[in-house]
Write a protein that holds these residues in place. Sequence first.
Motif, PDB file in Angstrom:
ATOM      1  N   HIS A   1       0.862  -1.191   0.000  1.00 14.89           N
ATOM      2  CA  HIS A   1       0.000   0.000   0.000  1.00 14.89           C
ATOM      3  C   HIS A   1       0.894   1.234   0.000  1.00 14.89           C
ATOM      4  O   HIS A   1       1.747   1.396   0.889  1.00 14.89           O
TER       5      HIS A   1
ATOM      6  N   GLU B   1      -7.935   5.055   2.241  1.00 11.61           N
ATOM      7  CA  GLU B   1      -8.525   4.320   1.128  1.00 11.61           C
ATOM      8  C   GLU B   1      -7.419   3.579   0.380  1.00 11.61           C
ATOM      9  O   GLU B   1      -6.326   4.110   0.180  1.00 11.61           O
ATOM     10  N   TYR B   2      -7.721   2.354  -0.010  1.00  5.99           N
ATOM     11  CA  TYR B   2      -6.757   1.528  -0.755  1.00  5.99           C
ATOM     12  C   TYR B   2      -7.319   1.222  -2.139  1.00  5.99           C
ATOM     13  O   TYR B   2      -8.477   0.790  -2.263  1.00  5.99           O
ATOM     14  N   GLN B   3      -6.519   1.494  -3.155  1.00  5.49           N
ATOM     15  CA  GLN B   3      -6.947   1.202  -4.525  1.00  5.49           C
ATOM     16  C   GLN B   3      -6.634  -0.245  -4.853  1.00  5.49           C
ATOM     17  O   GLN B   3      -5.482  -0.672  -4.811  1.00  5.49           O
TER      18      GLN B   3
ATOM     19  N   GLN C   1     -15.332  -3.286  -7.087  1.00  4.43           N
ATOM     20  CA  GLN C   1     -14.931  -2.206  -6.179  1.00  4.43           C
ATOM     21  C   GLN C   1     -13.624  -1.587  -6.675  1.00  4.43           C
ATOM     22  O   GLN C   1     -12.687  -2.317  -7.021  1.00  4.43           O
TER      23      GLN C   1
ATOM     24  N   ARG D   1     -12.038   0.966  -4.669  1.00  6.39           N
ATOM     25  CA  ARG D   1     -11.302   1.255  -3.436  1.00  6.39           C
ATOM     26  C   ARG D   1     -12.019   0.606  -2.249  1.00  6.39           C
ATOM     27  O   ARG D   1     -13.234   0.451  -2.261  1.00  6.39           O
TER      28      ARG D   1
ATOM     29  N   THR E   1     -11.560   0.291   2.347  1.00  8.30           N
ATOM     30  CA  THR E   1     -10.931   0.881   3.536  1.00  8.30           C
ATOM     31  C   THR E   1      -9.717   0.064   3.947  1.00  8.30           C
ATOM     32  O   THR E   1      -9.765  -1.162   4.012  1.00  8.30           O
TER      33      THR E   1
END
Length: 713
Positions: A92, A140-142, A153, A155, A157
Amino acid sequence: MGHYITIATCNLNQWALDFEGNRDRIIESIREAKNQGATLRVGPELEICGYGCLDHFGENDLYDHSWEIYGQIISHPDTQDILLDIGVPIIHKSIKYNCRVISYNSKILLIRPKLSLANDGNYREMRYFTPWNRPKYYEEYQLPKSIAKLTGQLRVTFGDCVIETLETRLGCETCEELFTPQSPHIDMSLDGVEIFTNSSGSHHELRKLDTRLELISEATKKCGGVYLYANQRGCDGDRLYYDGCATIIVNGSVVAQASQFSLKDVEVISATIDLDDVRSYRNQKSASMQSVNRRDTYKAIHCDVELSPSSNVFNPHIVPTATRAIRYHLPEEEIALGPACWLWDYLRRSKTGGYFLPLSGGIDSCATAVIVHSMCRLVVNSINDKQVLADIRALTHDPEFTPTKPQEIAERLFYTSFMGTENSSKETRYRAKELARKVGSYHVDMNMDTLVSAVITTFEVATGKRPIFKIFGGSQTENLALQNIQARLRMVISYLFAQLLPWTRNKKSGGLLVLGSANVDECLRGYLTKYDCSSADINPIGGISKTDLKRFIAWAEINFELPILHEFITATPTAELEPITENYVQSDEVDMGMSYDELSRFGRLRKVEKCGPLAMFIKLYHEWSQPPLNLTAEQVAEKVKRFWFFYAINRHKMTTMTPAYHAEQYSPDDNRFDLRPFLINPRFPFASKKIDEVVSQINEREKEIKYNNISVD
């Protein structure tokens, strides 16, 4: 009417980098959890790639492969309609994290990174990962493109958050976090979390399980709640054996406990719990006041999951799981089971032809042979397991082989040899031969005097001098060299036999793995010949003390019905590398200048209690100057100095030690967690000087006490 939820956790025998095999075991565990009626499944730490990938965690491919496998798992039809907690390594913002990924029906709810990393002893997590040391913080994580396409989805959490279902709140705690002074479950419980999951990669050490289970019990005894502990099990590709023991605990009491040692690749346990029990337990004034006084709360990820669909309808067939006592093994049983399971994993995954052991007739090689016998017993007892049966048939190249006795397995996969010389006694030769017969190994009884003589003659021809033993007038240098010749030739013969013995029997399998049998105390002292038959492929007893091995043999004599073991216990430990005369028989403890019990104490003080020479002397003076030993300060100082001298001059041997089963924290294995230099001053001059000063002070004080007592009289 109660809020009943059935939840499941598991032991998984994952293997480092075995992505597809790990995937299949994860999916199988989810199937079993659903078959048991569970609506939540928790798995071990880093279960996608295997916990013990070590420096492979530095490779970006590993993270790409992990995501690909994770996508295959959550999109599988058998993994739907159950809340999943799966261990995945994730990058991340270019930083690598050890994470839990929570999902339901192919939708990722939360990626929760590990807050506190294990970074002592065997663990090097901070070498590979970064701790998420920001409690209750999230971003937020892509998602990777392939996963985003699969889940719909972009992104999700990423951070320290909790999950909120229609009935309850769940929070994650990963392995090391349980052992920290400010464990996350405390804050989570005060913010309404009722179910805690802990996914672990916790290894076996003798007498360690009670520490782990006491911490898990205490977590919910103090805070209330449900605690699901999942663990890796098996040999992950290294020295450690992860010992499973997945557990479910409610309000401090165990309701389900999986086995600690087993050949099962997948073991799932479940329990039906009543959330009202948690709420009643927590309904105490102090706890409720602490909860409402808190101002910093967790972000809750809402999920329209109904974990207890029958909560509003009374169902007499749903019964809460009763509590039970925690089950522990005796240390002797741990030695019988842990290394045996480790050997089985090593054998079936290396796909070699079996094991070869130089069987000397002494207690160390005896213990190693008995552990192999225990492995064979475990296989026979688990033969109804499809994977175990498939593995033993693959190893023996016999598709019809279904063993009914451990000796049937040993006859095909276990080879032993007594490599005698003129210095060997008939008693040790007999013990080795009889033990081999009892456990069923293919045994070779041989003499190697011609080889020893040939080497000595070669030296004599080259130099014009012939060394002789000390008892015949030779020097200490000659005496040691003559012993080492025998020991090193045994290593050469061991590898020759390991490669060719199956061939002599027309076996289809390849070579054998050579087993070492140097115990942890002899490794610590350096009481072994470098590149002798302690140099092997793996060593099942390299992390076990001589004292524990003796207790194990005494236990196995009765429990494995092997009366011959009594003769090993009562025999004097000897290397049998010097000639036996009427007045002299070589003794290990005499040679070392210290007893095995003393060595164990030295080892624990050095490694576990982090004592240098001076601190060790002071601790041991307080212990050993008292009854029953009543040693003087000079005697204790001499023992301490002798230990540190031989430990230091033999450090170089530790750089070549055979990979050994890890069982004791004080193992001197410097390739993993004893990172001390191997070229140091063995006299420890400054520390020795300080010890002498303390000895002088002790003597002066004793003189004063004696004088004062005389004056009073």
